[in-house]
Design a protein around this motif. Structure first.
Motif, PDB file in Angstrom:
ATOM      1  N   ASN A  37      39.281 -19.016 -38.474  1.00 20.29           N
ATOM      2  CA  ASN A  37      39.174 -18.613 -37.076  1.00 20.29           C
ATOM      3  C   ASN A  37      37.720 -18.755 -36.645  1.00 20.29           C
ATOM      4  N   THR A  39      36.635 -18.585 -33.393  1.00 24.13           N
ATOM      5  CA  THR A  39      36.537 -18.173 -31.990  1.00 24.13           C
ATOM      6  C   THR A  39      35.577 -17.014 -31.750  1.00 24.13           C
ATOM      7  N   ASP A  40      35.157 -16.306 -32.796  1.00 24.57           N
ATOM      8  CA  ASP A  40      34.198 -15.219 -32.590  1.00 24.57           C
ATOM      9  C   ASP A  40      32.897 -15.779 -32.007  1.00 24.57           C
ATOM     10  N   THR A  41      32.249 -14.986 -31.195  1.00 23.18           N
ATOM     11  CA  THR A  41      31.069 -15.458 -30.470  1.00 23.18           C
ATOM     12  C   THR A  41      29.993 -15.987 -31.409  1.00 23.18           C
ATOM     13  N   GLU A  44      31.186 -19.270 -33.142  1.00 25.48           N
ATOM     14  CA  GLU A  44      31.194 -20.418 -32.229  1.00 25.48           C
ATOM     15  C   GLU A  44      29.775 -20.858 -31.896  1.00 25.48           C
ATOM     16  N   ASP A  61      41.299 -22.061 -35.622  1.00 27.45           N
ATOM     17  CA  ASP A  61      41.361 -21.511 -34.271  1.00 27.45           C
ATOM     18  C   ASP A  61      40.063 -21.846 -33.560  1.00 27.45           C
ATOM     19  N   LEU A  62      40.187 -22.547 -32.412  1.00 26.29           N
ATOM     20  CA  LEU A  62      39.011 -23.027 -31.694  1.00 26.29           C
ATOM     21  C   LEU A  62      39.163 -22.765 -30.203  1.00 26.29           C
ATOM     22  N   SER A  63      38.056 -22.452 -29.553  1.00 20.35           N
ATOM     23  CA  SER A  63      38.069 -22.371 -28.101  1.00 20.35           C
ATOM     24  C   SER A  63      38.031 -23.783 -27.526  1.00 20.35           C
ATOM     25  N   GLU A  67      36.261 -27.124 -29.195  1.00 15.11           N
ATOM     26  CA  GLU A  67      36.984 -28.388 -29.394  1.00 15.11           C
ATOM     27  C   GLU A  67      36.227 -29.539 -28.749  1.00 15.11           C
TER      28      GLU A  67
END
Length: 224
Positions: A37, A39-41, A44, A61-63, A67
Protein backbone atom coordinates in the motif's frame (compact mmCIF):
# COMPACT_ATOMS: atom_id res chain seq x y z
CA UNK A 1 10.36 0.39 -19.85
CA UNK A 2 10.95 -2.36 -17.31
CA UNK A 3 13.85 -4.75 -18.00
CA UNK A 4 12.40 -8.23 -17.49
CA UNK A 5 15.77 -9.82 -16.76
CA UNK A 6 17.80 -7.52 -14.50
CA UNK A 7 20.74 -9.20 -12.82
CA UNK A 8 20.31 -7.38 -9.51
CA UNK A 9 16.53 -7.26 -8.98
CA UNK A 10 15.47 -6.10 -5.52
CA UNK A 11 12.06 -7.23 -4.25
CA UNK A 12 10.27 -4.83 -1.89
CA UNK A 13 7.30 -6.35 -0.08
CA UNK A 14 6.48 -3.89 2.73
CA UNK A 15 6.26 -0.14 3.20
CA UNK A 16 9.20 -0.32 5.61
CA UNK A 17 11.40 -2.03 3.02
CA UNK A 18 10.23 0.41 0.34
CA UNK A 19 11.06 3.50 2.39
CA UNK A 20 14.37 2.07 3.57
CA UNK A 21 15.41 1.27 -0.01
CA UNK A 22 14.65 4.78 -1.25
CA UNK A 23 16.46 6.33 1.72
CA UNK A 24 19.53 4.15 1.15
CA UNK A 25 19.76 4.27 -2.66
CA UNK A 26 17.67 7.26 -3.83
CA UNK A 27 16.57 5.04 -6.70
CA UNK A 28 13.92 2.47 -7.68
CA UNK A 29 15.87 1.05 -10.61
CA UNK A 30 15.59 -2.74 -10.93
CA UNK A 31 13.06 -3.10 -8.14
CA UNK A 32 9.82 -5.08 -7.96
CA UNK A 33 7.36 -3.65 -5.44
CA UNK A 34 4.78 -6.31 -4.65
CA UNK A 35 1.41 -5.95 -2.92
CA UNK A 36 2.36 -2.81 -0.97
CA UNK A 37 0.00 0.00 0.00
CA UNK A 38 1.73 3.14 -1.27
CA UNK A 39 -1.09 5.61 -0.57
CA UNK A 40 0.09 6.97 2.80
CA UNK A 41 1.30 10.55 2.52
CA UNK A 42 4.89 9.86 3.60
CA UNK A 43 5.18 6.79 1.38
CA UNK A 44 3.78 8.56 -1.68
CA UNK A 45 6.10 11.50 -1.08
CA UNK A 46 9.09 9.16 -1.07
CA UNK A 47 7.83 7.43 -4.23
CA UNK A 48 7.37 10.65 -6.17
CA UNK A 49 10.76 11.99 -5.05
CA UNK A 50 12.62 9.51 -7.28
CA UNK A 51 12.34 8.18 -10.80
CA UNK A 52 10.42 4.92 -11.31
CA UNK A 53 12.47 3.95 -14.36
CA UNK A 54 13.00 0.16 -14.55
CA UNK A 55 10.77 -0.37 -11.51
CA UNK A 56 7.80 -2.72 -11.53
CA UNK A 57 4.76 -2.34 -9.25
CA UNK A 58 2.67 -5.49 -8.84
CA UNK A 59 -0.77 -5.15 -7.31
CA UNK A 60 0.15 -2.10 -5.24
CA UNK A 61 -2.35 0.43 -3.91
CA UNK A 62 -1.59 3.72 -5.66
CA UNK A 63 -3.17 7.14 -5.90
CA UNK A 64 -3.86 8.62 -9.33
CA UNK A 65 -0.96 11.02 -8.87
CA UNK A 66 1.42 8.18 -7.98
CA UNK A 67 0.29 6.16 -11.01
CA UNK A 68 0.94 9.13 -13.29
CA UNK A 69 4.41 9.65 -11.78
CA UNK A 70 5.33 5.98 -12.27
CA UNK A 71 4.19 5.89 -15.89
CA UNK A 72 5.74 9.28 -16.70
CA UNK A 73 9.15 8.33 -15.30
CA UNK A 74 9.34 4.90 -16.95
CA UNK A 75 7.90 2.45 -14.43
CA UNK A 76 5.56 -0.47 -15.10
CA UNK A 77 2.31 -1.14 -13.22
CA UNK A 78 0.64 -4.54 -13.01
CA UNK A 79 -2.91 -3.90 -11.75
CA UNK A 80 -4.68 -5.93 -9.11
CA UNK A 81 -7.21 -8.65 -9.93
CA UNK A 82 -10.88 -8.10 -9.12
CA UNK A 83 -13.24 -10.92 -8.18
CA UNK A 84 -10.76 -13.64 -7.22
CA UNK A 85 -11.01 -15.04 -3.65
CA UNK A 86 -7.28 -14.67 -2.96
CA UNK A 87 -4.51 -12.07 -3.21
CA UNK A 88 -2.27 -13.01 -6.15
CA UNK A 89 0.42 -10.51 -5.12
CA UNK A 90 0.78 -11.64 -1.51
CA UNK A 91 4.20 -11.37 0.10
CA UNK A 92 3.92 -14.09 2.76
CA UNK A 93 2.68 -17.61 3.28
CA UNK A 94 -0.85 -18.19 4.54
CA UNK A 95 -1.41 -18.52 8.26
CA UNK A 96 -3.74 -21.20 9.66
CA UNK A 97 -6.09 -18.41 10.78
CA UNK A 98 -6.30 -17.07 7.23
CA UNK A 99 -7.04 -20.43 5.64
CA UNK A 100 -9.51 -21.54 8.31
CA UNK A 101 -11.45 -18.27 8.54
CA UNK A 102 -15.13 -19.22 8.57
CA UNK A 103 -14.68 -22.51 10.43
CA UNK A 104 -16.58 -22.98 13.67
CA UNK A 105 -15.12 -25.37 16.22
CA UNK A 106 -17.43 -28.34 16.77
CA UNK A 107 -19.21 -27.86 13.45
CA UNK A 108 -17.25 -29.87 10.86
CA UNK A 109 -19.68 -28.90 8.09
CA UNK A 110 -18.34 -25.33 8.29
CA UNK A 111 -15.08 -26.48 6.68
CA UNK A 112 -16.88 -25.73 3.41
CA UNK A 113 -17.15 -22.10 4.52
CA UNK A 114 -13.43 -21.55 5.03
CA UNK A 115 -11.21 -19.35 2.88
CA UNK A 116 -9.28 -22.45 1.88
CA UNK A 117 -12.46 -24.14 0.62
CA UNK A 118 -13.60 -21.03 -1.27
CA UNK A 119 -10.25 -20.76 -3.07
CA UNK A 120 -10.26 -24.47 -3.94
CA UNK A 121 -13.79 -24.33 -5.38
CA UNK A 122 -12.94 -21.25 -7.40
CA UNK A 123 -9.84 -22.90 -8.84
CA UNK A 124 -11.71 -26.09 -9.76
CA UNK A 125 -14.62 -24.14 -11.20
CA UNK A 126 -12.44 -22.07 -13.51
CA UNK A 127 -10.88 -25.23 -15.00
CA UNK A 128 -14.17 -27.02 -15.55
CA UNK A 129 -14.44 -29.98 -17.97
CA UNK A 130 -10.69 -30.14 -18.47
CA UNK A 131 -10.52 -26.78 -20.24
CA UNK A 132 -7.83 -24.21 -19.57
CA UNK A 133 -8.79 -21.43 -17.18
CA UNK A 134 -9.67 -18.06 -18.76
CA UNK A 135 -6.54 -16.02 -19.39
CA UNK A 136 -7.05 -13.52 -16.53
CA UNK A 137 -7.69 -16.31 -14.05
CA UNK A 138 -4.66 -18.19 -15.37
CA UNK A 139 -2.50 -15.11 -14.82
CA UNK A 140 -3.86 -14.70 -11.29
CA UNK A 141 -3.12 -18.37 -10.51
CA UNK A 142 0.44 -18.19 -11.88
CA UNK A 143 1.28 -14.94 -10.11
CA UNK A 144 -0.15 -16.30 -6.85
CA UNK A 145 1.86 -19.52 -7.16
CA UNK A 146 5.05 -17.55 -7.83
CA UNK A 147 4.37 -15.39 -4.77
CA UNK A 148 3.91 -18.50 -2.61
CA UNK A 149 7.07 -20.10 -4.01
CA UNK A 150 8.96 -16.90 -3.22
CA UNK A 151 7.58 -16.71 0.33
CA UNK A 152 8.40 -20.38 0.88
CA UNK A 153 11.96 -19.78 -0.29
CA UNK A 154 12.26 -16.91 2.18
CA UNK A 155 11.07 -19.22 4.96
CA UNK A 156 13.43 -22.08 4.13
CA UNK A 157 16.44 -19.92 3.26
CA UNK A 158 16.44 -16.94 5.64
CA UNK A 159 18.57 -14.01 4.64
CA UNK A 160 20.54 -14.35 7.85
CA UNK A 161 22.00 -17.65 8.99
CA UNK A 162 22.14 -21.09 7.47
CA UNK A 163 19.37 -22.69 5.44
CA UNK A 164 16.88 -24.76 7.39
CA UNK A 165 17.31 -28.52 7.43
CA UNK A 166 13.96 -29.68 6.07
CA UNK A 167 12.25 -33.05 6.35
CA UNK A 168 9.01 -33.55 4.44
CA UNK A 169 6.35 -35.94 5.76
CA UNK A 170 3.57 -36.90 3.37
CA UNK A 171 0.75 -39.37 3.95
CA UNK A 172 -2.88 -40.26 3.46
CA UNK A 173 -5.85 -38.20 4.62
CA UNK A 174 -7.73 -41.24 5.88
CA UNK A 175 -5.51 -42.05 8.88
CA UNK A 176 -7.71 -41.83 11.98
CA UNK A 177 -6.57 -39.93 15.05
CA UNK A 178 -6.94 -42.97 17.30
CA UNK A 179 -4.85 -45.20 15.03
CA UNK A 180 -1.47 -46.35 16.43
CA UNK A 181 0.24 -45.12 13.26
CA UNK A 182 -1.11 -41.60 13.84
CA UNK A 183 0.72 -41.41 17.17
CA UNK A 184 3.87 -42.91 15.64
CA UNK A 185 3.94 -40.22 12.95
CA UNK A 186 3.40 -37.49 15.55
CA UNK A 187 6.24 -38.85 17.70
CA UNK A 188 8.53 -39.08 14.67
CA UNK A 189 7.88 -35.44 13.81
CA UNK A 190 8.48 -34.45 17.44
CA UNK A 191 11.83 -36.26 17.48
CA UNK A 192 12.87 -34.65 14.20
CA UNK A 193 12.00 -31.22 15.56
CA UNK A 194 13.94 -31.95 18.76
CA UNK A 195 16.92 -32.80 16.55
CA UNK A 196 16.76 -29.42 14.85
CA UNK A 197 14.93 -30.31 11.65
CA UNK A 198 12.17 -28.21 10.09
CA UNK A 199 9.19 -30.50 9.50
CA UNK A 200 7.13 -29.73 6.39
CA UNK A 201 3.87 -31.41 5.34
CA UNK A 202 1.19 -31.06 2.70
CA UNK A 203 -1.33 -29.90 5.30
CA UNK A 204 -3.78 -32.46 6.63
CA UNK A 205 -5.86 -34.18 7.86
CA UNK A 206 -4.60 -37.70 8.52
CA UNK A 207 -0.91 -38.49 8.60
CA UNK A 208 0.15 -34.94 7.75
CA UNK A 209 -1.97 -33.55 10.57
CA UNK A 210 -0.16 -35.96 12.89
CA UNK A 211 3.20 -34.72 11.58
CA UNK A 212 2.19 -31.13 12.34
CA UNK A 213 1.70 -32.09 15.99
CA UNK A 214 5.42 -32.74 16.45
CA UNK A 215 6.52 -29.09 16.18
CA UNK A 216 3.44 -28.06 18.17
CA UNK A 217 4.41 -30.35 21.04
CA UNK A 218 7.92 -28.94 21.03
CA UNK A 219 6.64 -25.35 21.26
CA UNK A 220 4.41 -26.26 24.19
CA UNK A 221 7.10 -28.39 25.91
CA UNK A 222 4.80 -31.39 25.69
CA UNK A 223 6.32 -34.88 25.59
CA UNK A 224 4.24 -37.29 23.48
Amino acid sequence: MYDCCPHDLTELESTEAFLRHIEDTRSLKNTAVQGVNLTDTDVEAALTSVSAEDACFLGCDLSEAAEQHIRKTGGTIFPGFVGVPFRPYRSSLYTPAELMAGYERGRPETRDDTTDAHIYRYFKGRKRDGRDAPVMDALAFRIHDHAIDNALRDLLSPGEGAERRVVGIMGGHQLERDAPLYRQVARLAWRLTQAGFFVATGGGPGAMEAANLGPHWRRTSTTP
